[in-house]
Design a protein around this motif. Structure first.
Motif, PDB file in Angstrom:
ATOM      1  N   GLY A 111       0.798  -1.227   0.000  1.00  0.00           N
ATOM      2  CA  GLY A 111       0.000   0.000   0.000  1.00  0.00           C
ATOM      3  C   GLY A 111       0.827   1.271   0.000  1.00  0.00           C
ATOM      4  N   LEU A 112       0.111   2.383  -0.220  1.00  0.00           N
ATOM      5  CA  LEU A 112       0.769   3.691  -0.337  1.00  0.00           C
ATOM      6  C   LEU A 112       1.499   4.083   0.945  1.00  0.00           C
ATOM      7  N   GLY A 113       0.874   3.813   2.101  1.00  0.00           N
ATOM      8  CA  GLY A 113       1.512   4.151   3.373  1.00  0.00           C
ATOM      9  C   GLY A 113       2.831   3.412   3.520  1.00  0.00           C
ATOM     10  N   LEU A 131       4.595  13.062  -4.002  1.00  0.00           N
ATOM     11  CA  LEU A 131       3.852  13.345  -5.234  1.00  0.00           C
ATOM     12  C   LEU A 131       3.432  12.019  -5.858  1.00  0.00           C
ATOM     13  N   LEU A 132       2.143  11.836  -6.056  1.00  0.00           N
ATOM     14  CA  LEU A 132       1.672  10.596  -6.679  1.00  0.00           C
ATOM     15  C   LEU A 132       1.664  10.765  -8.193  1.00  0.00           C
ATOM     16  N   GLY A 133       2.211   9.767  -8.865  1.00  0.00           N
ATOM     17  CA  GLY A 133       2.409   9.867 -10.308  1.00  0.00           C
ATOM     18  C   GLY A 133       1.137   9.859 -11.142  1.00  0.00           C
ATOM     19  N   ASP A 134       0.022   9.407 -10.570  1.00  0.00           N
ATOM     20  CA  ASP A 134      -1.222   9.371 -11.351  1.00  0.00           C
ATOM     21  C   ASP A 134      -1.840  10.750 -11.537  1.00  0.00           C
ATOM     22  N   ASP A 135      -1.436  11.684 -10.693  1.00  0.00           N
ATOM     23  CA  ASP A 135      -1.991  13.038 -10.774  1.00  0.00           C
ATOM     24  C   ASP A 135      -0.962  13.965 -11.385  1.00  0.00           C
ATOM     25  N   LEU A 136      -1.321  14.582 -12.500  1.00  0.00           N
ATOM     26  CA  LEU A 136      -0.430  15.600 -13.070  1.00  0.00           C
ATOM     27  C   LEU A 136      -1.076  16.961 -12.828  1.00  0.00           C
ATOM     28  N   LEU A 171     -13.946   7.542  -4.682  1.00  0.00           N
ATOM     29  CA  LEU A 171     -12.712   7.163  -5.382  1.00  0.00           C
ATOM     30  C   LEU A 171     -11.465   7.742  -4.712  1.00  0.00           C
ATOM     31  N   TYR A 172     -11.678   8.571  -3.692  1.00  0.00           N
ATOM     32  CA  TYR A 172     -10.568   9.330  -3.103  1.00  0.00           C
ATOM     33  C   TYR A 172     -10.538   9.192  -1.582  1.00  0.00           C
ATOM     34  N   GLY A 173      -9.420   9.681  -1.003  1.00  0.00           N
ATOM     35  CA  GLY A 173      -9.427   9.979   0.418  1.00  0.00           C
ATOM     36  C   GLY A 173     -10.244  11.244   0.579  1.00  0.00           C
ATOM     37  N   CYS A 174     -10.971  11.347   1.703  1.00  0.00           N
ATOM     38  CA  CYS A 174     -11.871  12.491   1.880  1.00  0.00           C
ATOM     39  C   CYS A 174     -11.588  13.131   3.241  1.00  0.00           C
ATOM     40  N   VAL A 192     -10.901  10.126   5.823  1.00  0.00           N
ATOM     41  CA  VAL A 192     -11.309   8.741   5.618  1.00  0.00           C
ATOM     42  C   VAL A 192     -10.952   8.325   4.187  1.00  0.00           C
ATOM     43  N   GLU A 193     -10.338   7.160   4.060  1.00  0.00           N
ATOM     44  CA  GLU A 193      -9.895   6.688   2.748  1.00  0.00           C
ATOM     45  C   GLU A 193     -11.073   6.048   2.004  1.00  0.00           C
ATOM     46  N   LYS A 194     -11.380   6.586   0.850  1.00  0.00           N
ATOM     47  CA  LYS A 194     -12.435   6.072  -0.035  1.00  0.00           C
ATOM     48  C   LYS A 194     -13.719   5.705   0.728  1.00  0.00           C
ATOM     49  N   PRO A 195     -14.403   6.724   1.250  1.00  0.00           N
ATOM     50  CA  PRO A 195     -15.606   6.469   2.057  1.00  0.00           C
ATOM     51  C   PRO A 195     -16.721   5.824   1.231  1.00  0.00           C
ATOM     52  N   ALA A 205     -11.938  16.065  -1.836  1.00  0.00           N
ATOM     53  CA  ALA A 205     -11.143  14.873  -2.137  1.00  0.00           C
ATOM     54  C   ALA A 205      -9.667  15.203  -1.995  1.00  0.00           C
ATOM     55  N   MET A 206      -8.912  14.241  -1.488  1.00  0.00           N
ATOM     56  CA  MET A 206      -7.462  14.409  -1.418  1.00  0.00           C
ATOM     57  C   MET A 206      -6.886  14.070  -2.779  1.00  0.00           C
ATOM     58  N   ILE A 207      -6.080  14.970  -3.311  1.00  0.00           N
ATOM     59  CA  ILE A 207      -5.392  14.630  -4.548  1.00  0.00           C
ATOM     60  C   ILE A 207      -3.925  14.360  -4.219  1.00  0.00           C
ATOM     61  N   ARG A 209      -0.887  15.091  -3.720  1.00  0.00           N
ATOM     62  CA  ARG A 209       0.246  15.910  -3.277  1.00  0.00           C
ATOM     63  C   ARG A 209       0.156  16.058  -1.760  1.00  0.00           C
ATOM     64  N   TYR A 210       1.272  15.840  -1.086  1.00  0.00           N
ATOM     65  CA  TYR A 210       1.320  15.914   0.370  1.00  0.00           C
ATOM     66  C   TYR A 210       2.615  16.585   0.783  1.00  0.00           C
ATOM     67  N   VAL A 211       2.563  17.397   1.839  1.00  0.00           N
ATOM     68  CA  VAL A 211       3.792  17.844   2.498  1.00  0.00           C
ATOM     69  C   VAL A 211       3.679  17.303   3.922  1.00  0.00           C
ATOM     70  N   LEU A 233      -1.838   5.694   3.637  1.00  0.00           N
ATOM     71  CA  LEU A 233      -1.244   6.963   4.042  1.00  0.00           C
ATOM     72  C   LEU A 233      -2.297   7.842   4.718  1.00  0.00           C
ATOM     73  N   THR A 234      -3.507   7.800   4.176  1.00  0.00           N
ATOM     74  CA  THR A 234      -4.603   8.605   4.733  1.00  0.00           C
ATOM     75  C   THR A 234      -4.797   8.308   6.225  1.00  0.00           C
ATOM     76  N   ASP A 235      -4.774   7.018   6.591  1.00  0.00           N
ATOM     77  CA  ASP A 235      -4.997   6.650   8.004  1.00  0.00           C
ATOM     78  C   ASP A 235      -3.901   7.230   8.897  1.00  0.00           C
TER      79      ASP A 235
HETATM   80  C1  G1P Z   1      -4.511   7.457  -3.497  1.00  0.00           C
HETATM   81  C2  G1P Z   1      -4.825   7.845  -2.044  1.00  0.00           C
HETATM   82  C3  G1P Z   1      -6.139   8.603  -1.968  1.00  0.00           C
HETATM   83  C4  G1P Z   1      -6.091   9.812  -2.884  1.00  0.00           C
HETATM   84  C5  G1P Z   1      -5.714   9.384  -4.321  1.00  0.00           C
HETATM   85  C6  G1P Z   1      -5.474  10.624  -5.180  1.00  0.00           C
HETATM   86  O1  G1P Z   1      -5.452   6.522  -3.926  1.00  0.00           O
HETATM   87  O2  G1P Z   1      -4.870   6.680  -1.258  1.00  0.00           O
HETATM   88  O3  G1P Z   1      -6.384   9.029  -0.648  1.00  0.00           O
HETATM   89  O4  G1P Z   1      -7.342  10.452  -2.886  1.00  0.00           O
HETATM   90  O5  G1P Z   1      -4.516   8.595  -4.341  1.00  0.00           O
HETATM   91  O6  G1P Z   1      -5.223  10.287  -6.513  1.00  0.00           O
HETATM   92  P1  G1P Z   1      -5.297   5.650  -5.287  1.00  0.00           P
HETATM   93  O7  G1P Z   1      -5.896   6.491  -6.369  1.00  0.00           O
HETATM   94  O8  G1P Z   1      -3.838   5.403  -5.481  1.00  0.00           O
HETATM   95  O9  G1P Z   1      -6.081   4.404  -5.047  1.00  0.00           O
END
Ligand code: G1P
Length: 309
Positions: A111-113, A131-136, A171-174, A192-195, A205-207, A209-211, A233-235
């Protein structure tokens, strides 16, 4: 507040199953968005925000990532001898000279955490960005620099939030949030992760990017697997919302700019179309073609829905 942010961590160990068979032998981070692999946009963003120490958390089959950010002597040699290929040579060198890139392997996909925890030794006792690579994030809408500014002001952790339609929040952390004196900054009181549908505390929604404060590592070590059986990571960040001065507080920067999601096939296609349409070189011709293509499909009676802005 303590500690300058100088390091970026980019988790890149995912299997990319949503893009099989393209990702059978190629990491999904290497899929091109027009003519650059997605991961390069992310590294460029980190560098623009002043973070040129980049740690990639990789896994098996990720050698192409390392090759991409390394020098390619034979190719450079060949292009150097050809006056007409100067520009191409520059473009190839861009990815090599961009940043100091380090690699660590996430040995188990937990997992991400867990991926972020693999960065503990490299990061040490400093605040750092993830920085998560799926989000540009479009370079015209600097998000990370603002998040770093908010971290300097408040300490603790800073997450990136974007309002999404209620039916997409699952679909997101909230984040549960409260206002602050700054219109684009919210105090995060819970996460909460993906409620499940109807259980989301907000439409923020959390996108990706995190500091984060380095206190996150100890919390991650104690975080039990959460949603999907993965260490989330959200938890871990949620734990820090209650610990001001000790890893917390957690603030959210509200992002209202252009974000391109490359996480699944349709989003990836949309991203490519948007990035291509905005390019100075190919954009005009591409937009012209796209307009005609859509007009033709409409004329043929295709029920093309207008898109949400
Ligand atoms: C991850 C995080 C999620 C966040 C999302 C943003 O989920 O766990 O909290 O909202 O990235 O793209 P994933 O999309 O990798 O399942």
């Amino acid at each position: 507040m303590s500690g300058r942010v100088t390091k970026a961590v980019i988790p890149a160990a995912g299997l990319g199953t949503r893009f099989l068979p393209a990702t059978k032998a190629t990491p999904k981070e290497m899929l091109p968005v027009v003519d650059k692999p997605a991961i390069q946009y992310v590294v460029e963003e980190a560098v623009r925000a002043g973070l040129d120490d980049v740690l990639m958390v990789t896994g098996r089959n990720k050698a192409p990532l390392e090759d991409h950010f390394d020098r390619h002597y034979e190719l450079e040699d060949k292009l150097e001898g050809d006056e007409g290929k100067r520009e191409l040579l520059e473009r190839i060198r861009e990815s090599t000279d961009l940043a100091t890139i380090h690699y660590v392997r996430q040995k188990d996909p937990r997992g991400l955490g867990h991926a972020v925890l693999c960065a503990a030794q490299h990061v040490g006792e400093e605040p750092f960005a993830v920085l998560l690579g799926d989000d540009l994030i479009d370079e015209r809408d600097p998000l990370l620099a603002r998040m770093i500014e908010v971290r300097q002001q408040h300490g603790g952790c800073v997450i990136a939030l974007m309002q999404v339609p209620r039916e997409q929040i699952e679909l997101y952390g909230c984040a549960a949030v409260e206002p602050t004196a700054d219109a684009d900054v919210l105090r995060v009181t819970g996460m909460v992760e993906k409620p499940a549908r109807g259980q989301a505390p907000s439409d923020y929604a959390m996108i990706g990017r995190y500091v984060l404060s380095p206190a996150i590592f100890d919390v991650l070590r104690d975080t039990a697997p959460g949603r999907g059986g993965e260490i989330q990571l959200t938890d871990a960040i949620q734990t820090l919302t209650d610990r001001p001065g000790d890893g917390g507080p957690v603030h959210g920067v509200v992002f209202r700019g252009r974000r391109y999601d490359t996480g699944d096939k349709l989003d990836y296609l949309r991203s490519i179309v948007q990035v291509a349409a905005d390019r100075a070189d190919i954009g005009p011709e591409f937009r012209d073609w796209l307009g005609k293509y859509v007009a033709k499909r409409l004329a043929e009676g295709d029920p093309i829905e207008p898109i949400q802005p």
